[in-house]
Motif scaffolding. Structure first.
Motif, short mmCIF file in Angstrom:
data_model
loop_
_atom_site.label_atom_id
_atom_site.label_comp_id
_atom_site.label_asym_id
_atom_site.label_seq_id
_atom_site.Cartn_x
_atom_site.Cartn_y
_atom_site.Cartn_z
N ILE A 196 0.83 -1.21 0.00
CA ILE A 196 0.00 0.00 0.00
C ILE A 196 0.87 1.26 0.00
CG2 ILE A 196 -1.85 1.23 1.18
CD1 ILE A 196 -2.63 -1.52 0.03
N GLY A 197 1.94 1.26 0.78
CA GLY A 197 2.80 2.44 0.84
C GLY A 197 3.42 2.77 -0.50
N ARG A 198 3.87 1.75 -1.23
CA ARG A 198 4.44 2.02 -2.55
C ARG A 198 3.36 2.36 -3.57
NH1 ARG A 198 8.17 -2.74 -4.34
NH2 ARG A 198 6.87 -3.98 -2.93
N LEU A 199 2.17 1.76 -3.41
CA LEU A 199 1.07 2.11 -4.29
C LEU A 199 0.70 3.58 -4.15
CD1 LEU A 199 -1.20 1.47 -6.27
CD2 LEU A 199 -2.55 0.59 -4.35
N ARG A 200 0.71 4.07 -2.91
CA ARG A 200 0.47 5.50 -2.70
C ARG A 200 1.52 6.33 -3.43
NH1 ARG A 200 1.20 9.01 2.95
NH2 ARG A 200 1.04 11.04 1.92
N GLY A 201 2.80 5.93 -3.28
CA GLY A 201 3.86 6.66 -3.94
C GLY A 201 3.72 6.64 -5.45
N LEU A 202 3.40 5.47 -6.01
CA LEU A 202 3.24 5.36 -7.45
C LEU A 202 2.09 6.25 -7.94
CD1 LEU A 202 3.94 4.10 -10.17
CD2 LEU A 202 2.48 2.16 -9.59
#
Length: 391
Positions: free
Chosen positions: A371-377
């Motif tokens: 989820i954290g990387r999805l937010r960043g992407l």
């Protein structure tokens, strides 16, 4: 730009089917199960690529094809290690994989002292705390010259932390630092780490640079013949650590790397987080200067403290102007496209994310939550879309 996602293969708890829902089209991965220095077999590469392709992705970057520690140390007869590296490159090229990210950091990869530092709202992040690193080096590891590497106020706080730390606190600190060891091998206890560090005695910045140039001389000609591009990852953190020299930490270092073997095959992985942790680095300015040799980008942000500590910030927060940095990359893509290059698109991935929401209740590789990387992407996608529309 090519939206990509780092995936650790069988070591990863996040399956490709979940990654498909992020919208990323490229996969960044490696054969982490193969010990350093051994040849990556063609059939193993082909099987990994088929797995990725069958899931609807393209394997866009190898991260990493590790450089053996003996090469970094210049230790003994290295002909077989260099030959193996070139053969692995050839096997990757034969399978249509032409970009290799690697690093030349002695012994350790990224180094953090806390894998679950709290951030606002209940999420956690990776953090490098100068006080705890000093406590580790001076009091736990007992490195004789460590006191010279830290200012007096940090040393004083480190002594207090160590005096108050429980055995569990000390074990957690060691575990956090060891989490940055790349791949699936070589995790050390304190005695093992001391032994590993002793192998680097006498290797200073100049010696490490000489060994690095030798590596470039051995592999870049092969990369040119194979149509491959190698791109070095900056040091993380961008400073000497554990008495080990770091030589890819700022703009001057990158200039040296590119000049050590002047070839389009010798390039840079632009990691905005690693470079951004050095207070003197203007990351967009550095990117603009080396833009024509950026073959891959890690986009993340950090927030720095005056004592040298830093932590992973949200991708559009922190100390680096991410919008300006992305514009530099888009401008470089435009320049390449005008040259008629078919490979003008720069692959990037959202690097390191906050562990948040359902990430917190699942086992995931530190710094690589879903989820954290999805937010960043998603945030980076919005920046890229807005800048592209404006132009």
């Amino acid at each position: 730009m090519i939206e990509s996602w780092r995936w650790y293969g069988d070591l990863d708890t996040i399956p490709l089917s979940d990654i498909a829902q992020t919208g990323a089209t490229g996969i960044v991965t490696a054969l982490h199960e193969i010990p350093y220095g051994e040849v990556w077999p063609t059939d193993t590469i082909a099987a990994r690529k088929a797995h990725i392709t069958d899931a609807g992705f393209e394997w866009v970057v190898v991260e990493s094809l590790p450089v053996h520690e003996r090469i970094k140390r210049g230790d003994g007869d290295l002909s077989k290690l260099f030959a193996n590296y070139r053969q692995s490159m050839a096997n990757l090229a034969a399978n249509g994989v032409h970009t290799i990210c690697y690093n030349f950091m002695p012994l350790l990869d990224w180094t953090r002292t806390d894998l679950t530092a709290p951030v606002a709202g209940g999420a956690t992040c990776l953090r490098f705390e100068a006080t705890r690193m000093a406590a580790f080096e001076i009091h736990m590891l007992g490195r004789s010259a460590a006191e010279d590497d830290y200012p007096e106020d940090v040393r004083a706080k480190a002594a207090v932390w160590f005096q108050q730390a429980s055995e569990a606190d000390s074990e957690a600190l060691l575990g956090s630092i060891m989490a940055g060891m790349p791949g699936a091998f070589d995790r050390y206890d304190l005695a093992g780490l001391r032994d590993a560090l002793s192998a680097y005695e006498g290797i200073d910045r100049d010696v490490l640079r000489s060994n690095y140039k030798r590596f470039l001389d051995e592999v870049i000609p092969a990369a040119e013949e194979l149509g491959m591009r190698l791109c070095v990852h900056p040091d993380d953190p961008p400073r000497d650590i554990l008495g080990l020299p770091r030589i890819v930490s700022d703009g001057d270092d990158l200039d040296w790397v590119l000049g050590a073997y002047d070839s389009p095959a010798n390039g840079i992985t632009l990691c905005s987080g690693s470079l951004g942790a050095n207070p003197k680095n203007d990351v967009p300015a550095i990117a603009a200067k080396v833009a024509d040799r950026i073959h891959f980008a890690h986009l993340r942000n950090v927030a720095k403290d005056p004592d040298g500590s830093f932590e992973e910030a949200a991708h559009l927060e922190g100390d680096t102007d991410m919008v300006t940095l992305v514009q530099v990359l888009l401008d470089e893509q435009k320049r390449r496209r005008a040259q008629g290059r078919a490979d003008h698109l720069i692959p990037f991935r959202p690097d390191h994310g906050h562990h948040m929401l359902s990430d917190l209740s699942q086992e995931m590789i530190p710094g690589y939550p879903l989820i954290g990387r999805l937010r960043g992407l998603a945030e980076l996608r919005g920046v890229i879309s807005a800048l592209s529309h404006a132009s």
